[in-house]
Design an enzyme around this catalytic site. Structure first.
Site, PDB file in Angstrom:
ATOM      1  N   ARG A  82       0.851  -1.187   0.000  1.00  0.00           N
ATOM      2  CA  ARG A  82       0.000   0.000   0.000  1.00  0.00           C
ATOM      3  C   ARG A  82       0.887   1.238   0.000  1.00  0.00           C
ATOM      4  O   ARG A  82       1.810   1.346   0.812  1.00  0.00           O
ATOM      5  CB  ARG A  82      -0.905   0.033   1.229  1.00  0.00           C
ATOM      6  CG  ARG A  82      -1.941  -1.052   1.237  1.00  0.00           C
ATOM      7  CD  ARG A  82      -2.947  -0.831   2.368  1.00  0.00           C
ATOM      8  NE  ARG A  82      -3.730  -2.033   2.564  1.00  0.00           N
ATOM      9  CZ  ARG A  82      -3.943  -2.615   3.731  1.00  0.00           C
ATOM     10  NH1 ARG A  82      -3.419  -2.086   4.827  1.00  0.00           N
ATOM     11  NH2 ARG A  82      -4.670  -3.704   3.829  1.00  0.00           N
ATOM     12  N   ARG A 191      -2.257  -1.906  18.124  1.00  0.00           N
ATOM     13  CA  ARG A 191      -2.645  -2.398  16.807  1.00  0.00           C
ATOM     14  C   ARG A 191      -2.818  -1.208  15.875  1.00  0.00           C
ATOM     15  O   ARG A 191      -2.397  -0.096  16.194  1.00  0.00           O
ATOM     16  CB  ARG A 191      -3.913  -3.253  16.890  1.00  0.00           C
ATOM     17  CG  ARG A 191      -3.752  -4.507  16.046  1.00  0.00           C
ATOM     18  CD  ARG A 191      -4.771  -5.542  16.096  1.00  0.00           C
ATOM     19  NE  ARG A 191      -4.705  -6.326  14.860  1.00  0.00           N
ATOM     20  CZ  ARG A 191      -5.744  -6.919  14.328  1.00  0.00           C
ATOM     21  NH1 ARG A 191      -6.926  -6.841  14.900  1.00  0.00           N
ATOM     22  NH2 ARG A 191      -5.626  -7.607  13.208  1.00  0.00           N
ATOM     23  N   LYS A 192      -3.417  -1.420  14.718  1.00  0.00           N
ATOM     24  CA  LYS A 192      -3.563  -0.331  13.749  1.00  0.00           C
ATOM     25  C   LYS A 192      -4.392   0.805  14.332  1.00  0.00           C
ATOM     26  O   LYS A 192      -5.238   0.590  15.209  1.00  0.00           O
ATOM     27  CB  LYS A 192      -4.208  -0.851  12.469  1.00  0.00           C
ATOM     28  CG  LYS A 192      -5.578  -1.496  12.663  1.00  0.00           C
ATOM     29  CD  LYS A 192      -6.032  -2.125  11.365  1.00  0.00           C
ATOM     30  CE  LYS A 192      -7.327  -2.910  11.565  1.00  0.00           C
ATOM     31  NZ  LYS A 192      -7.748  -3.594  10.338  1.00  0.00           N
ATOM     32  N   GLY A 448     -15.024  -9.649   1.932  1.00  0.00           N
ATOM     33  CA  GLY A 448     -14.763 -11.069   1.757  1.00  0.00           C
ATOM     34  C   GLY A 448     -14.650 -11.879   3.015  1.00  0.00           C
ATOM     35  O   GLY A 448     -14.466 -13.100   2.953  1.00  0.00           O
ATOM     36  N   CYS A 453     -13.209  -5.188   5.762  1.00  0.00           N
ATOM     37  CA  CYS A 453     -12.464  -4.154   5.038  1.00  0.00           C
ATOM     38  C   CYS A 453     -13.313  -3.487   3.966  1.00  0.00           C
ATOM     39  O   CYS A 453     -13.017  -2.360   3.558  1.00  0.00           O
ATOM     40  CB  CYS A 453     -11.208  -4.750   4.414  1.00  0.00           C
ATOM     41  SG  CYS A 453     -10.030  -5.381   5.636  1.00  0.00           S
ATOM     42  N   GLY A 454     -14.351  -4.153   3.497  1.00  0.00           N
ATOM     43  CA  GLY A 454     -15.269  -3.550   2.540  1.00  0.00           C
ATOM     44  C   GLY A 454     -16.343  -2.689   3.180  1.00  0.00           C
ATOM     45  O   GLY A 454     -17.216  -2.174   2.489  1.00  0.00           O
TER      46      GLY A 454
END
Length: 565
Positions: A82, A191-192, A448, A453-454
């Site tokens: 990314r 974490r993120k 998915g 994430c979508g």
């Protein structure tokens, strides 16, 4: 007497040990050594952990999680990367270089992500140093686009351009990105960590789902920000909590830094990788907005002003597609809808050339996976639109095309259960043919796996990937959630208890939307229509008959238990 068997190191313990041992941002020479040694020289600590700090993941083998074990699929010899684009601001010269990298190293395939990044695939270990060096020359980097760090800082792509923005907040967003990315003080977060900063009234960067979100506010004649914390989706969605604070722009960076420090210092969030996001202070640790504000205030050397009433925008598509006037007289911006965010390197290069030919060379990526062309003289707009159509970037697209969002899926992701990008393209084609009369804005999100994430939890119609037995074979399937919303009526989409095989999805959505078109009240939008129907009714519309509800995560064959939960 034998010694007691040592307890097996947990996933969280391993991650914390590796992070304590090394700051990957200070060790890129090791990646250069791997490039010289070839794929077999890459050690597991880098492949599974440290690469992420450089925006790099190992690429799945195309099967996804069902082909692996322990909740993760098998890896290929390739990598994905990314490229961080703070606030989505990218120049034509930068985009051209990304396009050239895409053609040379990524099999001519790139994706705009839901955090204004550009994501590449099919990268070899030998190519990684060359790509990082090329990005460094143009002032971009993959650093921080993955890993337990501050991710790409998102902002309104129309900062400084929109005629209705409260103020241009991009300097704050860019300074936050400059301060927190590759900063050794913040390389080891639990974490993120996701941050959005916007001065626009439409909140197009979805502050509701960010760990920190600054949105525009006005105190008499002084502009500033409201502050939200703890938003996030994944398997347990949580909308951000608003703090009772008004933050002037000159205090905003320090406030963001202090909140990031609060997150960094929470040892309780380091005990489980599944409970390591800021939202779990509210969901599991009993924190309230008042407690968080008090902790924040204790870390600042100035007194926070109390919050003020704010204008929360009505729920909208927020995609900036189409042709719209800028605040600069005689200029417009042109928003091209990029279906699923997928572009070729040739399209990226062509887009860069068009931005220079017709405008100032300024472009912006959006969280709706679209691409905006800035500073277009009004008399050149029609010609630009024609040129964009010729390269497959459509300014006037259907509601299905505009509103479709898809995550990476099994094509490249090791955690995915279903293929998403090709499925979404096919689904949009089917719905355009079946329902050409559909006239409402529609957020149609495909994800998915449960990681979300979508962003299916904030979609009008959100689909979460599953596996089921269909016609005797294990096949892709989708579980439906409907009525998600951001803005004034913000809420998490409702799981309605309906799941079907992927080939049956167009039939289900067609039935649902036809019921809406036939039974809606005058001027009733889809969100309002969903809200006055029960889950049983919506499930019946999807299925074409009354059915008992199914759980989101019934056993589904070979999908690992840890993922299905």
């Amino acid at each position: 007497m034998t010694d007691a068997v040592a307890a097996k190191e947990t996933k969280a313990q391993r991650a914390e040990r590796l992070k304590r041992a090394k700051n990957p941002w200070q060790a890129f020479d090791e990646v250069r050594a791997f490039a010289r040694g070839g794929r077999s020289s890459v050690i597991p600590e880098w492949a599974n952990t440290y690469f992420k700090w450089w925006g790099i993941y190992t690429q799945g083998d195309g099967v996804g999680v069902t082909g692996g074990k322990g909740g993760e699929g098998l890896v290929s010899d390739y990598f994905m990367m990314r490229i961080g684009i703070p606030n989505g601001i990218v120049s034509a010269s930068q985009l051209r270089v990304i396009g050239e990298i895409t053609k040379k190293h990524a099999r001519n395939l790139a994706d705009i992500t839901v955090r204004q990044n550009i994501q590449l695939h099919w990268l070899t270990i030998e190519s990684l140093p060359e790509i990082v060096d090329a990005l460094d020359v143009i002032g971009l980097s993959p650093k921080g686009a993955c890993g337990d760090v501050v991710r790409n800082v998102t902002g309104c792509p129309l900062a400084g351009v929109a005629h209705d923005e409260v103020f241009d907040a991009s300097p704050v967003a860019l300074e936050v990105a400059r301060l927190l990315t590759a900063n050794a003080d913040f390389y080891n977060l639990p974490r993120k960590f996701k941050i959005s900063v916007t001065g626009c009234p439409s909140w197009c960067v979805y502050p509701e789902i960010n760990d920190i979100a600054l949105t525009p506010a006005k105190r008499n004649d002084q502009v500033g920000f409201s502050v939200r914390v703890g938003g996030g989706l994944s398997n347990e969605p949580h909308l951000a909590v608003r703090l009772d604070a008004f933050v002037p722009p000159d205090q905003a960076v320090r406030v963001v830094q202090a909140i990031t420090e609060i997150f960094r210092d929470q040892q309780a969030l380091r005990e489980s990788r599944d409970r390591a996001r800021l939202k779990y202070l509210f969901m599991k640790e009993g924190w309230t907005a008042d407690r968080f504000l008090a902790e924040l205030q204790s870390r600042l050397d100035f007194k926070l002003l109390p919050g003020i009433p704010e204008h929360v925008p009505h729920e909208t598509l927020r995609d900036h597609a189409g042709i719209h006037p800028q605040r600069q007289p005689g200029l417009s911006y042109v928003g091209a809808s990029v279906l699923r965010g997928r572009l070729t390197g040739d399209q990226l290069i062509a887009a860069a050339e068009l931005a220079k030919r017709f405008g100032s060379g300024a472009l912006r990526a959006t969280v709706a996976q679209n691409l905006l062309f800035i500073d277009i003289p009004n008399h050149k707009v029609a010609e630009l639109v024609g040129e964009l159509n010729r390269i497959g970037l459509y300014v006037e697209a259907s509601q299905f095309w505009r509103g479709a969002v898809a995550c990476t899926g099994t094509e490249f992701c090791k955690l995915a259960i279903t293929e998403t990008k090709g499925f979404t393209r096919w689904l949009v084609d089917e719905l355009e043919e079946r329902l050409p009369q559909f006239d409402q804005e529609l957020r149609l999100h495909v994800t998915g796996c449960p990681n979300g994430c979508g962003q299916h939890w904030i979609a009008d119609i959100g689909m979460e990937g599953k596996k089921i037995k269909h016609e005797g074979k294990l096949t892709d399937a989708y579980y439906f959630c409907v009525g998600g919303s951001v803005g004034l009526h913000a809420g998490i989409a409702r799981p309605v208890g309906y799941r079907c095989a992927a080939p049956q999805v167009p039939d289900a959505i067609e039935r649902l939307l036809r019921h809406y078109l036939l039974t809606r009240e005058p001027a009733e939008n889809l969100r309002a229509w969903f809200s006055r129907h029960t889950n049983d009714e919506l499930r019946a519309h999807l299925a074409g008959e009354f059915l008992a509800p199914v759980e989101r995560d019934l056993p589904t064959g070979r999908v690992p238990h840890a993922v299905a939960d």
